[in-house]
Design an enzyme around this catalytic site. Structure first.
Site, PDB file in Angstrom:
ATOM      1  N   HIS A   1       2.209  -1.501 -10.017  1.00 57.70           N
ATOM      2  CA  HIS A   1       1.887  -2.253  -8.797  1.00 57.70           C
ATOM      3  C   HIS A   1       0.448  -2.036  -8.359  1.00 57.70           C
ATOM      4  CE1 HIS A   1       3.436   1.125  -5.842  1.00 57.70           C
ATOM      5  NE2 HIS A   1       2.134   1.211  -5.971  1.00 57.70           N
TER       6      HIS A   1
ATOM      7  N   ASN B   1       4.666   1.904 -11.694  1.00 54.00           N
ATOM      8  CA  ASN B   1       5.324   0.689 -12.224  1.00 54.00           C
ATOM      9  C   ASN B   1       4.342  -0.475 -12.369  1.00 54.00           C
ATOM     10  OD1 ASN B   1       4.839  -0.006  -9.586  1.00 54.00           O
ATOM     11  ND2 ASN B   1       6.950  -0.510  -9.055  1.00 54.00           N
TER      12      ASN B   1
ATOM     13  N   ASP C   1      -2.655  -2.340   2.674  1.00 51.17           N
ATOM     14  CA  ASP C   1      -1.247  -2.415   3.059  1.00 51.17           C
ATOM     15  C   ASP C   1      -0.891  -1.423   4.165  1.00 51.17           C
ATOM     16  OD1 ASP C   1      -1.676  -0.292   1.331  1.00 51.17           O
ATOM     17  OD2 ASP C   1      -0.495  -1.127  -0.292  1.00 51.17           O
TER      18      ASP C   1
ATOM     19  N   GLU D   1       4.754  -5.487  -6.050  1.00 58.58           N
ATOM     20  CA  GLU D   1       5.631  -4.886  -7.043  1.00 58.58           C
ATOM     21  C   GLU D   1       5.805  -5.831  -8.235  1.00 58.58           C
ATOM     22  OE1 GLU D   1       6.174  -1.864  -6.609  1.00 58.58           O
ATOM     23  OE2 GLU D   1       7.177  -1.321  -4.749  1.00 58.58           O
TER      24      GLU D   1
HETATM   25  C1  F6R Z   1      -2.167   2.229  -1.399  1.00 61.77           C
HETATM   26  C2  F6R Z   1      -1.570   1.282  -2.327  1.00 61.77           C
HETATM   27  C3  F6R Z   1      -0.796   1.698  -3.531  1.00 61.77           C
HETATM   28  C4  F6R Z   1      -1.378   2.942  -4.218  1.00 61.77           C
HETATM   29  C5  F6R Z   1      -0.573   3.293  -5.473  1.00 61.77           C
HETATM   30  C6  F6R Z   1      -1.061   4.581  -6.088  1.00 61.77           C
HETATM   31  O1  F6R Z   1      -2.828   1.559  -0.328  1.00 61.77           O
HETATM   32  O2  F6R Z   1      -1.684   0.112  -2.100  1.00 61.77           O
HETATM   33  O3  F6R Z   1      -0.768   0.643  -4.445  1.00 61.77           O
HETATM   34  O4  F6R Z   1      -2.699   2.710  -4.550  1.00 61.77           O
HETATM   35  O5  F6R Z   1       0.782   3.421  -5.135  1.00 61.77           O
HETATM   36  O6  F6R Z   1      -0.871   5.631  -5.182  1.00 61.77           O
HETATM   37  P1  F6R Z   1      -1.424   7.087  -5.452  1.00 61.77           P
HETATM   38  O7  F6R Z   1      -2.915   7.004  -5.416  1.00 61.77           O
HETATM   39  O8  F6R Z   1      -0.903   7.918  -4.313  1.00 61.77           O
HETATM   40  O9  F6R Z   1      -0.902   7.508  -6.781  1.00 61.77           O
END
Ligand code: F6R
Length: 240
Positions: free
Chosen positions: A137, A135, A67, A142
């Site tokens: 995701h 959450n 992303d 989401e």
């Molecule tokens: C990142 C992504 C997000 C993260 C998730 C966890 O490319 O797609 O889904 O993997 O938000 O983020 P961290 O590792 O910072 O807790």
């Protein structure tokens, strides 16, 4: 889904390194699906150390990222393109032209999504690395994103904006939209490796692993993948 519990973040990163390097060493032409965020940093550090110490080559490896924030150019310090370059690519012998991520500055959202869909279809991933949102995701899919979704532009939830604000000087600077790979495309990877660290993820881990498969918890779809490993540290696994 295979669930591995690590005693701490360091052990989580070491286990993730074993899985990732198993792929790279087995196939120097592998396609790696990569993620940003805090959680994979220990894995990326180990990959760099291994490259420096043992010369493991990434010269023929291709990568595709999950992303990118909408509206951030690739040289913006908070963009995911910048994150990947600084935290991994610049330290390996990987060709910049072999690393792919959505163009956050694309004016024509539909065209950018179609282009990424085509790229993903042409580059089957040997492994897809994921983190987990508090959450539930995965990538920026989401809660309630359809499991059949492909690359799309998403309005980030308040929860995700708050979680990501720690990386910006002010919450008002966090972009409100992002391009993301869809759930369907995450599931198309041959193998999935999801890393989760910290007590703030414990609830999400529990819902992912122990609950039912539901679009309310995007990561729960991973229960349907034939080759998925979830590595959690003790804190993240504390509600299992
Ligand atoms: C990142 C992504 C997000 C993260 C998730 C966890 O490319 O797609 O889904 O993997 O938000 O983020 P961290 O590792 O910072 O807790």
């Amino acid at each position: 889904m295979r669930v591995l519990i690590a005693k701490d973040y360091d052990e989580l990163s070491a286990k993730a390194f074993e899985v990732m390097m198993g792929i790279v060493k087995n196939n120097p032409y592998a396609v790696l699906g990569l993620a940003t965020g805090t959680t994979p940093l220990g894995l990326y550090r180990r990959m760099i150390e291994d490259h420096n110490a043992h010369g493991t080559s990434f010269a023929h490896i291709r990568t595709v990222n999950l992303d990118e924030y909408k509206g951030l150019p690739k040289d913006h310090p908070q963009s995911y393109a910048y994150f990947m370059r600084e935290n991994l690519f610049l330290h390996l012998d990987i060709e910049a032209s072999n690393t792919y991520i959505e163009n956050g500055m694309a004016q024509d959202e539909q065209a950018e999504c179609a282009c990424y869909n085509k790229l993903l279809a042409e580059m089957p991933r040997d492994i897809q690395l994921l983190g987990l949102g508090s959450n539930g995701h995965i990538a920026f899919n989401e809660p309630y994103t359809p499991f059949g979704s492909e690359t799309h532009v998403v309005d980030l939830t308040e929860n995700t904006i708050k979680d990501n604000a720690r990386l910006f000087s002010d919450i008002s600077e966090v972009p409100k939209k992002a391009f993301t790979m869809g759930v369907k495309q995450i599931m198309q990877a041959k193998q999935i490796l999801i890393l989760v660290s910290g007590a703030n993820k414990a609830e999400a881990v529990c819902k992912t692993v122990c609950g039912k498969v539901t679009e309310e918890v995007p990561a729960s779809v991973l229960l349907l993948h034939p080759n998925c490993i979830l590595i959690a540290d003790k804190e993240a696994a504390s509600k299992l």
